[in-house]
Design an enzyme around this catalytic site. Structure first.
Site, PDB file in Angstrom:
ATOM      1  N   CYS A 120       0.802  -1.225   0.000  1.00 34.49           N
ATOM      2  CA  CYS A 120       0.000   0.000   0.000  1.00 34.49           C
ATOM      3  C   CYS A 120       0.836   1.277   0.000  1.00 34.49           C
ATOM      4  O   CYS A 120       0.558   2.202  -0.776  1.00 34.49           O
ATOM      5  CB  CYS A 120      -0.978  -0.006   1.166  1.00 34.49           C
ATOM      6  SG  CYS A 120      -0.195  -0.129   2.788  1.00 34.49           S
ATOM      7  N   HIS A 167      -0.233   6.721   5.640  1.00 31.68           N
ATOM      8  CA  HIS A 167       0.802   5.693   5.699  1.00 31.68           C
ATOM      9  C   HIS A 167       1.993   5.949   4.771  1.00 31.68           C
ATOM     10  O   HIS A 167       2.576   5.019   4.225  1.00 31.68           O
ATOM     11  CB  HIS A 167       0.178   4.318   5.410  1.00 31.68           C
ATOM     12  CG  HIS A 167       0.980   3.183   5.991  1.00 31.68           C
ATOM     13  ND1 HIS A 167       0.867   1.889   5.535  1.00 31.68           N
ATOM     14  CD2 HIS A 167       1.900   3.142   6.985  1.00 31.68           C
ATOM     15  CE1 HIS A 167       1.678   1.102   6.216  1.00 31.68           C
ATOM     16  NE2 HIS A 167       2.310   1.839   7.104  1.00 31.68           N
TER      17      HIS A 167
END
Length: 175
Positions: A66, A133
């Site tokens: 991701c 993130h």
């Protein structure tokens, strides 16, 4: 976790010629043909409308992780060019210590402007929601990387019920 970035022209309510709104959606763990615009048998009418009236990416490749994929989408660069050759956690730190490679950092490179930074410079208002993130320090959060407002989960593998969220400018939503 999904992330979405939005940009609307700052002059959206004026008489100036209308520029398009921009919505980017990144959904983790979603296969190419999991939604109807790309061939799924599942009905997704809202996404069908966005795809029909917008632009569909047909040659965007992910990195099977991701954070590097998110960095690539946010900057338009290969993940290694954006400093996110891997996840921003332990492995990247080890590789950086061993090889000294700028491609393995714990955040997106400051020399890699985000789409929000570029669009803000063009007069757009920019918004982000979902998992970030790609940098844990406050100077790496969405509000420091071009987003006017955000409601973001800063870390991965967390939840929306406590630490690690940003709403608007600098700050963490209290428990």
């Amino acid at each position: 976790f999904a992330s979405a970035a939005f940009a609307t022209p700052a002059d959206a309510h004026s008489q100036a010629p209308q520029r398009p709104n921009i919505v980017l959606i990144l959904a983790d763990d979603l296969g190419f043909s999991d939604i109807a615009p790309y061939g799924a048998e599942i009905s997704t009418p809202s996404l069908d409308g966005l795809a029909r009236d917008g632009i569909r990416f047909t040659q965007f490749y992910n990195t099977a992780r991701c954070s590097p994929t998110r960095a690539s989408l946010l900057t338009g660069l290969y993940p290694h060019q954006a400093g996110m050759g891997h996840m921003p956690d332990g492995y990247a730190s080890r590789i950086r210590e061993i090889f000294g490679s700028p491609a393995y950092t714990d955040h997106m490179s400051y020399s890699a402007p985000t789409i929000a930074e570029v669009l803000r410079g063009a007069g757009y208002a920019t918004y982000m929601t979902g998992k970030w993130h790609v940098g844990y320090e406050r100077s790496q959060w969405p509000s420091s990387r071009g987003f006017d407002r955000s409601f973001a989960l800063i870390e991965g593998a967390g939840n929306y019920y406590g630490y690690g969220m940003e709403d608007g400018g600098p700050g963490v939503v209290p428990l």
